[in-house]
Design a protein around this motif. Structure first.
Motif: not given
Length: 194
Positions: A113-133
């Motif tokens: 989406i970002s490199q080939i289609l060069k779109q500015d936006t993307i659908r995402a689900t935000i994880r709402r948990v505090d997690e380490s690397e």
């Protein structure tokens, strides 16, 4: 009768809390209960679609950390599919600060989406948990092991690195990624092969 009223009141309270949290996230306001800044969300996906919790984020707000997987084949084909039918599955991110996120899963979709289609936006689900690397890397490895094109030496290096970083046993790693102890051992031992 009182139990039904109690359950109904609790459900209404929960629905109101969810609606309030979504409003706060959309306006970029601060959650007064936890004093945490919320994310600026571009738009919500209609509830009649596949994932009602998906949101639309700006691509430039998403940070992609280095992971074990280095080769991403068929990005052009994936980009063509996305262009033809849309992004069927949202990427998964975790919030870093008010307007920044870290990619957890879906790097191929992100790259297409970002490199080939060069779109500015993307659908995402935000994880709402505090997690380490390390927790994030476990999720990434778990997702990548489901793919046929994940190179064995990439997986071996990622598992060995995670073992060294976390101090986890092979059995603990296997449990975290949903694989057998033999699966993890086999790949880590690949690095010692002549």
């Amino acid at each position: 009768l009182n139990n039904k009223k109690f359950v109904k009141d609790c459900c209404m309270d929960l629905k109101e809390k969810i609606a309030r949290k979504r409003h706060e996230a959309n306006s970029g306001s601060i959650d007064t209960e936890s004093n945490n800044p919320s994310a600026q969300i571009i738009e919500y996906i209609p509830h009649d679609q596949q994932d009602p919790d998906a949101v639309v984020l700006l691509v430039n707000q998403i940070e992609v950390k280095v992971q074990g997987r280095k080769i991403f084949d068929d990005l052009e084909e994936l980009a063509s599919d996305i262009k033809a039918v849309g992004q069927l599955q949202p990427i998964v991110v975790k919030q870093i600060d008010v307007h920044h996120y870290c990619l957890v899963a879906g790097e191929r979709r992100y790259r297409a989406i970002s490199q080939i289609l060069k779109q500015d936006t993307i659908r995402a689900t935000i994880r709402r948990v505090d997690e380490s690397e390390s927790d994030t890397r476990f999720v990434q490895i778990s997702e990548n092991t489901q793919r046929d094109d994940y190179l064995p030496l990439e997986l071996a290096a990622e598992l060995a690195d995670l073992k060294a970083e976390t101090g986890f046993t092979v059995e603990q790693i296997a449990t975290r990624i949903g694989k057998s102890k033999g699966f993890v051992s086999k790949y880590i031992n690949l690095l010692n092969a002549p």
